[in-house]
Enzyme design. Structure first.
Site, PDB file in Angstrom:
ATOM      1  N   LYS A   9       0.775  -1.247  -0.035  1.00 35.44           N
ATOM      2  CA  LYS A   9      -0.059  -0.027  -0.056  1.00 35.44           C
ATOM      3  C   LYS A   9       0.901   1.383  -0.051  1.00 35.44           C
ATOM      4  O   LYS A   9       1.972   1.203   0.179  1.00 35.44           O
ATOM      5  CB  LYS A   9      -1.054   0.067   1.168  1.00 35.44           C
ATOM      6  CG  LYS A   9      -1.937  -1.169   1.153  1.00 35.44           C
ATOM      7  CD  LYS A   9      -2.976  -1.073   2.411  1.00 35.44           C
ATOM      8  CE  LYS A   9      -3.765  -2.405   2.358  1.00 35.44           C
ATOM      9  NZ  LYS A   9      -4.786  -2.354   3.404  1.00 35.44           N
ATOM     10  N   TYR A  49     -12.250  -2.981  -3.354  1.00 30.21           N
ATOM     11  CA  TYR A  49     -12.817  -3.182  -1.956  1.00 30.21           C
ATOM     12  C   TYR A  49     -14.322  -2.998  -1.782  1.00 30.21           C
ATOM     13  O   TYR A  49     -14.714  -2.470  -0.933  1.00 30.21           O
ATOM     14  CB  TYR A  49     -12.065  -1.971  -1.039  1.00 30.21           C
ATOM     15  CG  TYR A  49     -10.498  -2.022  -0.750  1.00 30.21           C
ATOM     16  CD1 TYR A  49     -10.475  -3.127   0.254  1.00 30.21           C
ATOM     17  CD2 TYR A  49      -9.826  -1.174  -1.006  1.00 30.21           C
ATOM     18  CE1 TYR A  49      -9.179  -3.621   0.653  1.00 30.21           C
ATOM     19  CE2 TYR A  49      -8.466  -1.515  -0.465  1.00 30.21           C
ATOM     20  CZ  TYR A  49      -8.230  -2.828   0.052  1.00 30.21           C
ATOM     21  OH  TYR A  49      -6.919  -2.862   0.797  1.00 30.21           O
ATOM     22  N   PHE A  57     -15.201   3.089   7.309  1.00 33.16           N
ATOM     23  CA  PHE A  57     -13.882   3.198   6.842  1.00 33.16           C
ATOM     24  C   PHE A  57     -13.780   3.372   5.610  1.00 33.16           C
ATOM     25  O   PHE A  57     -12.660   3.480   5.044  1.00 33.16           O
ATOM     26  CB  PHE A  57     -12.686   2.217   7.573  1.00 33.16           C
ATOM     27  CG  PHE A  57     -13.143   0.796   7.417  1.00 33.16           C
ATOM     28  CD1 PHE A  57     -12.710   0.330   6.246  1.00 33.16           C
ATOM     29  CD2 PHE A  57     -13.845   0.029   8.193  1.00 33.16           C
ATOM     30  CE1 PHE A  57     -12.677  -1.156   5.925  1.00 33.16           C
ATOM     31  CE2 PHE A  57     -14.207  -1.372   7.976  1.00 33.16           C
ATOM     32  CZ  PHE A  57     -13.522  -1.877   6.784  1.00 33.16           C
ATOM     33  N   ARG A  85      -1.242 -14.648   4.220  1.00 30.43           N
ATOM     34  CA  ARG A  85      -1.994 -13.925   5.357  1.00 30.43           C
ATOM     35  C   ARG A  85      -1.537 -14.167   6.796  1.00 30.43           C
ATOM     36  O   ARG A  85      -1.598 -13.242   7.586  1.00 30.43           O
ATOM     37  CB  ARG A  85      -3.550 -14.672   5.355  1.00 30.43           C
ATOM     38  CG  ARG A  85      -4.359 -14.349   3.968  1.00 30.43           C
ATOM     39  CD  ARG A  85      -4.894 -13.107   4.016  1.00 30.43           C
ATOM     40  NE  ARG A  85      -5.876 -12.489   5.047  1.00 30.43           N
ATOM     41  CZ  ARG A  85      -6.119 -11.515   4.819  1.00 30.43           C
ATOM     42  NH1 ARG A  85      -6.393 -10.686   3.800  1.00 30.43           N
ATOM     43  NH2 ARG A  85      -7.282 -11.084   5.935  1.00 30.43           N
ATOM     44  N   THR A  91      -5.417  -7.448  11.096  1.00 32.33           N
ATOM     45  CA  THR A  91      -5.637  -6.063  10.407  1.00 32.33           C
ATOM     46  C   THR A  91      -4.979  -4.773  11.038  1.00 32.33           C
ATOM     47  O   THR A  91      -4.307  -4.045  10.080  1.00 32.33           O
ATOM     48  CB  THR A  91      -7.134  -5.835  10.158  1.00 32.33           C
ATOM     49  OG1 THR A  91      -7.622  -6.989   9.344  1.00 32.33           O
ATOM     50  CG2 THR A  91      -7.335  -4.533   9.121  1.00 32.33           C
ATOM     51  N   ARG A 102       2.683  -6.580   9.585  1.00 33.29           N
ATOM     52  CA  ARG A 102       1.960  -5.390  10.079  1.00 33.29           C
ATOM     53  C   ARG A 102       2.306  -5.444  11.671  1.00 33.29           C
ATOM     54  O   ARG A 102       2.526  -4.160  12.236  1.00 33.29           O
ATOM     55  CB  ARG A 102       0.463  -5.897  10.188  1.00 33.29           C
ATOM     56  CG  ARG A 102       0.000  -5.494   8.832  1.00 33.29           C
ATOM     57  CD  ARG A 102      -1.447  -6.013   8.541  1.00 33.29           C
ATOM     58  NE  ARG A 102      -2.114  -5.793   7.344  1.00 33.29           N
ATOM     59  CZ  ARG A 102      -3.074  -6.135   6.883  1.00 33.29           C
ATOM     60  NH1 ARG A 102      -3.805  -7.312   7.797  1.00 33.29           N
ATOM     61  NH2 ARG A 102      -3.813  -5.797   5.983  1.00 33.29           N
ATOM     62  N   ASN A 112      -1.958   0.264   6.970  1.00 34.26           N
ATOM     63  CA  ASN A 112      -1.525  -1.134   7.449  1.00 34.26           C
ATOM     64  C   ASN A 112      -0.759  -2.071   6.356  1.00 34.26           C
ATOM     65  O   ASN A 112      -0.536  -2.983   6.421  1.00 34.26           O
ATOM     66  CB  ASN A 112      -2.562  -2.143   8.175  1.00 34.26           C
ATOM     67  CG  ASN A 112      -3.554  -2.458   6.881  1.00 34.26           C
ATOM     68  OD1 ASN A 112      -3.282  -2.082   5.785  1.00 34.26           O
ATOM     69  ND2 ASN A 112      -4.534  -3.323   7.457  1.00 34.26           N
ATOM     70  N   HIS A 115      -2.014  -5.699   1.487  1.00 32.15           N
ATOM     71  CA  HIS A 115      -3.156  -6.459   1.176  1.00 32.15           C
ATOM     72  C   HIS A 115      -2.765  -7.789   0.471  1.00 32.15           C
ATOM     73  O   HIS A 115      -1.769  -7.825  -0.159  1.00 32.15           O
ATOM     74  CB  HIS A 115      -4.070  -5.828   0.080  1.00 32.15           C
ATOM     75  CG  HIS A 115      -4.958  -6.521  -0.443  1.00 32.15           C
ATOM     76  ND1 HIS A 115      -6.332  -6.701  -0.049  1.00 32.15           N
ATOM     77  CD2 HIS A 115      -4.906  -7.475  -1.559  1.00 32.15           C
ATOM     78  CE1 HIS A 115      -7.097  -7.628  -0.688  1.00 32.15           C
ATOM     79  NE2 HIS A 115      -6.484  -7.908  -1.526  1.00 32.15           N
ATOM     80  N   GLU A 126      -8.683 -11.102  -8.157  1.00 25.76           N
ATOM     81  CA  GLU A 126      -7.785 -10.005  -7.847  1.00 25.76           C
ATOM     82  C   GLU A 126      -6.903  -9.951  -8.726  1.00 25.76           C
ATOM     83  O   GLU A 126      -6.191  -9.031  -9.424  1.00 25.76           O
ATOM     84  CB  GLU A 126      -7.485  -9.998  -6.476  1.00 25.76           C
ATOM     85  CG  GLU A 126      -8.486  -9.746  -5.485  1.00 25.76           C
ATOM     86  CD  GLU A 126      -8.047  -9.521  -3.856  1.00 25.76           C
ATOM     87  OE1 GLU A 126      -8.932  -9.307  -3.091  1.00 25.76           O
ATOM     88  OE2 GLU A 126      -6.974 -10.153  -3.625  1.00 25.76           O
TER      89      GLU A 126
HETATM   90  P1  IDP Z   1      -7.583  -7.232   5.763  1.00 27.91           P
HETATM   91  O1  IDP Z   1      -6.842  -6.156   4.888  1.00 27.91           O
HETATM   92  O2  IDP Z   1      -6.540  -7.657   6.955  1.00 27.91           O
HETATM   93  O3  IDP Z   1      -8.004  -8.414   4.899  1.00 27.91           O
HETATM   94  P2  IDP Z   1     -10.120  -6.091   5.996  1.00 27.91           P
HETATM   95  O4  IDP Z   1     -11.142  -6.256   7.103  1.00 27.91           O
HETATM   96  O5  IDP Z   1     -10.473  -6.910   4.596  1.00 27.91           O
HETATM   97  O6  IDP Z   1      -8.848  -6.590   6.292  1.00 27.91           O
HETATM   98  O7  IDP Z   1     -10.094  -4.551   5.459  1.00 27.91           O
HETATM   99  C1  IDP Z   1      -9.711  -4.062   4.339  1.00 27.91           C
HETATM  100  C2  IDP Z   1      -8.613  -2.722   4.730  1.00 27.91           C
HETATM  101  O8  IDP Z   1      -9.690  -1.800   5.218  1.00 27.91           O
HETATM  102  C3  IDP Z   1      -7.898  -3.032   5.832  1.00 27.91           C
HETATM  103  O9  IDP Z   1      -6.421  -3.630   5.256  1.00 27.91           O
HETATM  104  C4  IDP Z   1      -7.625  -1.472   6.347  1.00 27.91           C
HETATM  105  O10 IDP Z   1      -6.485  -0.653   5.550  1.00 27.91           O
HETATM  106  C5  IDP Z   1      -8.756  -0.855   6.202  1.00 27.91           C
HETATM  107  N1  IDP Z   1      -9.889  -1.174   7.475  1.00 27.91           N
HETATM  108  C6  IDP Z   1     -10.237  -2.375   7.887  1.00 27.91           C
HETATM  109  N2  IDP Z   1     -10.813  -2.202   9.255  1.00 27.91           N
HETATM  110  C7  IDP Z   1     -10.887  -0.776   9.591  1.00 27.91           C
HETATM  111  C8  IDP Z   1     -10.834  -0.015  10.482  1.00 27.91           C
HETATM  112  O11 IDP Z   1     -11.704  -0.614  11.691  1.00 27.91           O
HETATM  113  N3  IDP Z   1     -10.734   1.111  10.560  1.00 27.91           N
HETATM  114  C9  IDP Z   1      -9.937   1.914   9.601  1.00 27.91           C
HETATM  115  N4  IDP Z   1      -9.700   1.058   8.321  1.00 27.91           N
HETATM  116  C10 IDP Z   1      -9.820  -0.203   8.262  1.00 27.91           C
HETATM  117 MG    MG Z   2      -9.708  -8.380   3.659  1.00 26.28          MG
END
Ligand code: IDP
Ligand code: MG
Length: 154
Positions: A9, A49, A57, A85, A91, A102, A112, A115, A126
């Site tokens: 990212k 997304y 968010f 993963r 996350t 992370r 973070n 992806h 994807e």
């Molecule tokens: P992942 O990347 O670990 O699979 P997901 O739940 O799929 O997590 O969320 C996608 C992306 O959205 C995350 O990587 C992060 O950048 C953002 N995100 C997820 N949850 C939050 C949150 O609670 N606050 C702010 N950003 C979030």
């Molecule tokens: Mg995800």
């Protein structure tokens, strides 16, 4: 062999963490079969997304992921989706265990760093979103005979 889509990212690119993150995947024995530096426009970001549309968010996430250059790549290996993963960690950087990407490099739940696809079906969609079929290179890695035992080998 299984394939997965990775995005480093904008925070990873701006913080100079492309090399350290890719190094972890190489050291693990995973093979890079496609790689590019690019920028996601907001249409591609929204498509990528889409499952998060409506969440609090979501708008910030679209803004963030399209705010600067990203590295997109396809990694290949046995069980690569689950392996990556685990290497990414939870996350939020605050919750992610030390030893994960992370957990070692970040503190934020939105910035973070990385992806990674979360299932075989998602990975297929994807990969097709970011790479044309001819951009995926199919070649035997020189390391395979030492990364995989004979019965595990591709
Ligand atoms: P992942 O990347 O670990 O699979 P997901 O739940 O799929 O997590 O969320 C996608 C992306 O959205 C995350 O990587 C992060 O950048 C953002 N995100 C997820 N949850 C939050 C949150 O609670 N606050 C702010 N950003 C979030
Ligand atoms: Mg995800």
């Amino acid at each position: 062999m299984e394939r997965t889509l990775i995005i480093l990212k904008p925070d990873a690119v701006q913080r100079g963490l492309i090399g350290p993150i890719i190094a972890r995947f190489e050291r693990k024995g995973l093979q890079i079969v496609a790689l590019k530096l690019t920028r996601l426009d907001s249409a591609v970001a929204r498509q990528h997304y889409a499952m998060h549309e409506g969440k609090p968010f979501y708008d910030g996430l679209i803004q963030f992921i399209s705010s600067g250059p990203v590295v997109v790549m396809v990694l290949q290996g046995n069980h690569v989706i689950e392996t990556v993963r685990k290497m990414m960690g939870a996350t939020s950087g605050f919750n992610a265990e030390p030893g994960t990407i992370r957990g070692d490099f970040g503190l934020s739940s939105s910035f973070n760093l990385i992806h990674g696809s979360d299932s075989p079906a998602t990975a297929r969609a994807e990969i097709a979103r970011f790479f044309a079929p001819e951009e995926l290179l199919d070649f035997p890695a020189a390391s395979w005979p030492w990364v995989y035992a004979p019965g595990e080998r591709p």
